[in-house]
Enzyme design. Sequence first.
Site, short mmCIF file in Angstrom:
data_model
loop_
_atom_site.label_atom_id
_atom_site.label_comp_id
_atom_site.label_asym_id
_atom_site.label_seq_id
_atom_site.Cartn_x
_atom_site.Cartn_y
_atom_site.Cartn_z
N THR A 166 31.32 -9.35 -12.13
CA THR A 166 31.46 -10.76 -11.75
C THR A 166 32.94 -11.15 -11.83
O THR A 166 33.67 -10.63 -12.66
CB THR A 166 30.62 -11.57 -12.74
OG1 THR A 166 29.26 -11.26 -12.48
CG2 THR A 166 30.84 -13.07 -12.61
N ARG A 194 15.93 -14.98 -8.97
CA ARG A 194 16.72 -15.11 -10.20
C ARG A 194 18.14 -15.62 -9.91
O ARG A 194 18.82 -15.12 -9.02
CB ARG A 194 16.78 -13.75 -10.90
CG ARG A 194 17.51 -13.77 -12.25
CD ARG A 194 18.96 -13.38 -12.14
NE ARG A 194 19.59 -13.28 -13.46
CZ ARG A 194 20.90 -13.22 -13.64
NH1 ARG A 194 21.71 -13.25 -12.62
NH2 ARG A 194 21.40 -13.13 -14.85
N GLY A 196 21.77 -16.59 -12.04
CA GLY A 196 22.42 -16.48 -13.35
C GLY A 196 23.21 -17.72 -13.71
O GLY A 196 23.03 -18.80 -13.13
N GLY A 218 28.85 -12.40 -18.33
CA GLY A 218 28.02 -11.78 -19.37
C GLY A 218 26.58 -11.88 -18.96
O GLY A 218 26.27 -12.13 -17.80
N GLY A 220 23.72 -13.46 -18.09
CA GLY A 220 23.60 -14.83 -17.62
C GLY A 220 22.54 -15.67 -18.31
O GLY A 220 22.74 -16.85 -18.56
N1 ASP Z 1 26.82 -13.68 -15.56
C1 ASP Z 1 26.41 -12.97 -14.39
C2 ASP Z 1 24.93 -13.21 -14.13
O1 ASP Z 1 24.16 -13.19 -15.08
C3 ASP Z 1 26.63 -11.50 -14.47
C4 ASP Z 1 28.00 -11.05 -14.94
O2 ASP Z 1 28.76 -11.82 -15.51
O3 ASP Z 1 28.33 -9.87 -14.69
O4 ASP Z 1 24.54 -13.35 -12.99
#
Ligand code: ASP
Length: 301
Positions: A166, A194, A196, A218, A220
């Site tokens: 991300t 879904r 995030g 992180g 999500g």
């Molecule tokens: N936070 C993002 C999500 O859950 C994923 C990530 O940060 O890599 O979609």
Amino acid sequence: MHGGAGTIRRSDLDAERENSYREKLTEALVAGSGVLKKNGSALDAVEMAVRFLEDCPLFNAGRGSVFAHDGRQEMDAAIMCGRTLNAGAVALIPSVRNPVTLARRILEHSPHVFLAAEGALEFARSQGVELEASDYFFDQFRYDQWQSALRQNAIFIDHSSDKYGTVGAVALDRHGNLAAATSTGGVTNKRFGRIGDSPLVGSGTYANNLTCAVSCTGYGEYFIRGVVAYDLSCLMEYAGLNLNEAARKVIWEKQLALGGDGGLIAVDAQGGIVLEFNSEGMYRAWEQEGAAPQTAIFREG
Ligand code: ASP
């Protein structure tokens, strides 16, 4: 800027790959800070920096986004202006080359804040936002990741693999304005629509000139439950914590207590920055006026 947080092990990352990540992060950073150096706005700077990483297949945003259960690549993004508290966000959108730019168009040209799926795409078309055919977004590594997730009937947060992640950017401009933006493909093998934390104002993305601009990365689900980005801002606004104290509290105390793993980047109204994470690593890059751009991946980075 960040390019995702997670279980990034030195042993998983050869020198060549490490260099490519550092190079791309630096290029994106320089593109964004170039806007600030020309007295441009924080909002333009974060959009520019995030667009750059969306175009780079190394990161899980825009081109090179992860695959959902049904084999589609659907992206989420948000952008927020700390001066006006205006925000734009999109979720579950295919085909849009730069989801952060679509979020920016929503911020500027829509009475709404958050658009999703087919409707968001319709708005993108009405705004002349650049669209791409699905093969533009394809990436063999992401495809293999999805196949392996399907075989294991698992959902992979991008963190537990060796390819990240991300992307997000925060900035303070010379006019004293803050802005934040985050963009992601979400998690591999996601189902049932879904979404995030990244596109959720207050969870993965937040900016307020009174306090700070924040972009999270992180797991999500935990960042949504912790309302992390707004919590950071609230700890500064209402509890009088400084940026460092607030970041340590949300990432090391509150997220860890929930079981959440990841990190955040933030800049405050005085130009102080934090790049805090409780995972093994977080791709990150930063630049402060008068100093050279820097990048780091691991804790001691
Ligand atoms: N936070 C993002 C999500 O859950 C994923 C990530 O940060 O890599 O979609």
